[in-house]
Design a protein around this motif. Structure first.
Motif, PDB file in Angstrom:
ATOM      1  N   ILE A  14       0.997  -1.193  -0.072  1.00  0.00           N
ATOM      2  CA  ILE A  14      -0.127  -0.006  -0.102  1.00  0.00           C
ATOM      3  C   ILE A  14       0.938   1.023  -0.102  1.00  0.00           C
ATOM      4  CG2 ILE A  14      -1.827   1.206   1.222  1.00  0.00           C
ATOM      5  CD1 ILE A  14      -2.750  -1.493   2.535  1.00  0.00           C
ATOM      6  N   LEU A  15       0.423   2.202  -0.981  1.00  0.00           N
ATOM      7  CA  LEU A  15       1.060   3.391  -0.969  1.00  0.00           C
ATOM      8  C   LEU A  15       0.180   4.462  -0.279  1.00  0.00           C
ATOM      9  CD1 LEU A  15       3.743   5.463  -1.290  1.00  0.00           C
ATOM     10  CD2 LEU A  15       2.645   5.735  -3.722  1.00  0.00           C
ATOM     11  N   LEU A  16       0.769   5.091   0.893  1.00  0.00           N
ATOM     12  CA  LEU A  16      -0.116   6.181   1.441  1.00  0.00           C
ATOM     13  C   LEU A  16       0.388   7.401   1.421  1.00  0.00           C
ATOM     14  CD1 LEU A  16      -2.488   7.173   3.387  1.00  0.00           C
ATOM     15  CD2 LEU A  16      -0.593   6.810   5.267  1.00  0.00           C
ATOM     16  N   VAL A  17      -0.427   8.504   0.534  1.00  0.00           N
ATOM     17  CA  VAL A  17       0.217   9.657   0.161  1.00  0.00           C
ATOM     18  C   VAL A  17      -0.442  10.641   0.962  1.00  0.00           C
ATOM     19  CG1 VAL A  17       0.651  11.382  -1.761  1.00  0.00           C
ATOM     20  CG2 VAL A  17       0.370   8.980  -2.266  1.00  0.00           C
ATOM     21  N   GLU A  18       0.209  11.138   2.142  1.00  0.00           N
ATOM     22  CA  GLU A  18      -0.487  11.673   3.340  1.00  0.00           C
ATOM     23  C   GLU A  18       0.665  12.774   3.932  1.00  0.00           C
ATOM     24  OE1 GLU A  18      -2.205  13.419   5.753  1.00  0.00           O
ATOM     25  OE2 GLU A  18      -3.472  12.064   5.044  1.00  0.00           O
ATOM     26  N   PRO A  19       0.418  14.000   3.801  1.00  0.00           N
ATOM     27  CA  PRO A  19       1.101  15.118   4.223  1.00  0.00           C
ATOM     28  C   PRO A  19       1.430  15.224   5.907  1.00  0.00           C
ATOM     29  CG  PRO A  19      -0.825  16.002   3.318  1.00  0.00           C
ATOM     30  CD  PRO A  19      -0.921  14.906   2.852  1.00  0.00           C
ATOM     31  N   ASN A  20       0.416  14.667   6.516  1.00  0.00           N
ATOM     32  CA  ASN A  20       0.455  14.737   7.882  1.00  0.00           C
ATOM     33  C   ASN A  20       1.011  13.832   8.543  1.00  0.00           C
ATOM     34  OD1 ASN A  20      -0.647  14.626  10.509  1.00  0.00           O
ATOM     35  ND2 ASN A  20      -2.164  16.195  10.237  1.00  0.00           N
ATOM     36  N   PRO A  21       2.166  13.862   9.200  1.00  0.00           N
ATOM     37  CA  PRO A  21       2.985  12.920   9.961  1.00  0.00           C
ATOM     38  C   PRO A  21       2.104  12.053  10.754  1.00  0.00           C
ATOM     39  CG  PRO A  21       4.154  14.827   9.988  1.00  0.00           C
ATOM     40  CD  PRO A  21       2.722  15.259   9.458  1.00  0.00           C
ATOM     41  N   GLY A  22       1.293  13.064  11.519  1.00  0.00           N
ATOM     42  CA  GLY A  22       0.266  12.411  12.766  1.00  0.00           C
ATOM     43  C   GLY A  22      -0.643  11.255  11.984  1.00  0.00           C
ATOM     44  N   ASP A  23      -1.176  11.782  11.050  1.00  0.00           N
ATOM     45  CA  ASP A  23      -1.891  10.926  10.269  1.00  0.00           C
ATOM     46  C   ASP A  23      -1.495   9.742   9.515  1.00  0.00           C
ATOM     47  OD1 ASP A  23      -4.419  12.478  11.007  1.00  0.00           O
ATOM     48  OD2 ASP A  23      -4.519  13.265   8.940  1.00  0.00           O
ATOM     49  N   SER A  24      -0.343   9.796   9.017  1.00  0.00           N
ATOM     50  CA  SER A  24       0.519   8.741   8.601  1.00  0.00           C
ATOM     51  C   SER A  24       0.697   7.652   9.618  1.00  0.00           C
ATOM     52  CB  SER A  24       1.639   9.187   7.949  1.00  0.00           C
ATOM     53  OG  SER A  24       1.514  10.043   6.847  1.00  0.00           O
ATOM     54  N   ARG A  25       1.179   8.302  10.833  1.00  0.00           N
ATOM     55  CA  ARG A  25       1.318   7.565  11.932  1.00  0.00           C
ATOM     56  C   ARG A  25       0.297   6.425  12.379  1.00  0.00           C
ATOM     57  NH1 ARG A  25       0.803   7.935  17.057  1.00  0.00           N
ATOM     58  NH2 ARG A  25       0.778  10.239  16.908  1.00  0.00           N
TER      59      ARG A  25
END
Length: 150
Positions: A14-25
């Motif tokens: 899965i590739l997650l393209v997400e600018p928010n590090p908190g959301d990515s975590r």
């Protein structure tokens, strides 16, 4: 318990393209907690996403993802640029893309550009919504696998 061959078939990159590090975590932790057999890679902007998808620059050794989770609000280039390139590049256009929206209005805005994602899923806001979110990604993936095997 399945054989190792069955498990290999079930692995999802899965590739997650997400600018928010908190959301990515939060995404990464919840996918891990759900015990899905997957590897989740995260990038924070359109340029990195396109490099990952084209397996170039610092992402040249990464696998081609089986599915892309795309936050459309990215720094510099927006998610529409990523989606447009994916859908207009024959080598990449079969990768399913799920656009993460914050509302139904977000989905309408994305569709107004005339480039359709494979699915739109509302981005979880509360921690307990992540369980349902992960399940919806899993359901989407299994629907894709079943469709392609028919």
């Amino acid at each position: 318990m399945g054989t190792s061959d069955e498990q290999i078939d079930d692995l999802i990159d899965i590739l997650l393209v997400e600018p928010n590090p908190g959301d990515s975590r939060l995404f990464t932790e919840n996918f891990s907690d759900a015990k899905l057999l997957n590897t989740i890679y995260t990038v924070s902007d359109a340029e990195s996403a396109l490099d990952f998808l084209h397996q170039r620059n610092r992402h040249s050794d990464k696998p081609r993802p089986d599915i892309v989770l795309l936050e459309p609000q990215l720094p510099r280039q927006n998610g529409m640029d990523v989606l447009s390139e994916l859908k207009n590049e024959p080598a990449l256009d079969d990768i399913p893309v799920i656009v993460l929206t914050s509302s139904e209005a977000g989905e309408d805005i994305m569709q107004s550009y005339g480039i359709d994602a494979d699915s739109y899923i509302r981005k979880p806001v509360e921690p307990d919504e992540f369980v349902e979110f992960v399940q919806s990604i899993e359901d989407f993936w299994f629907a894709i696998v079943q469709k392609s095997s028919q």
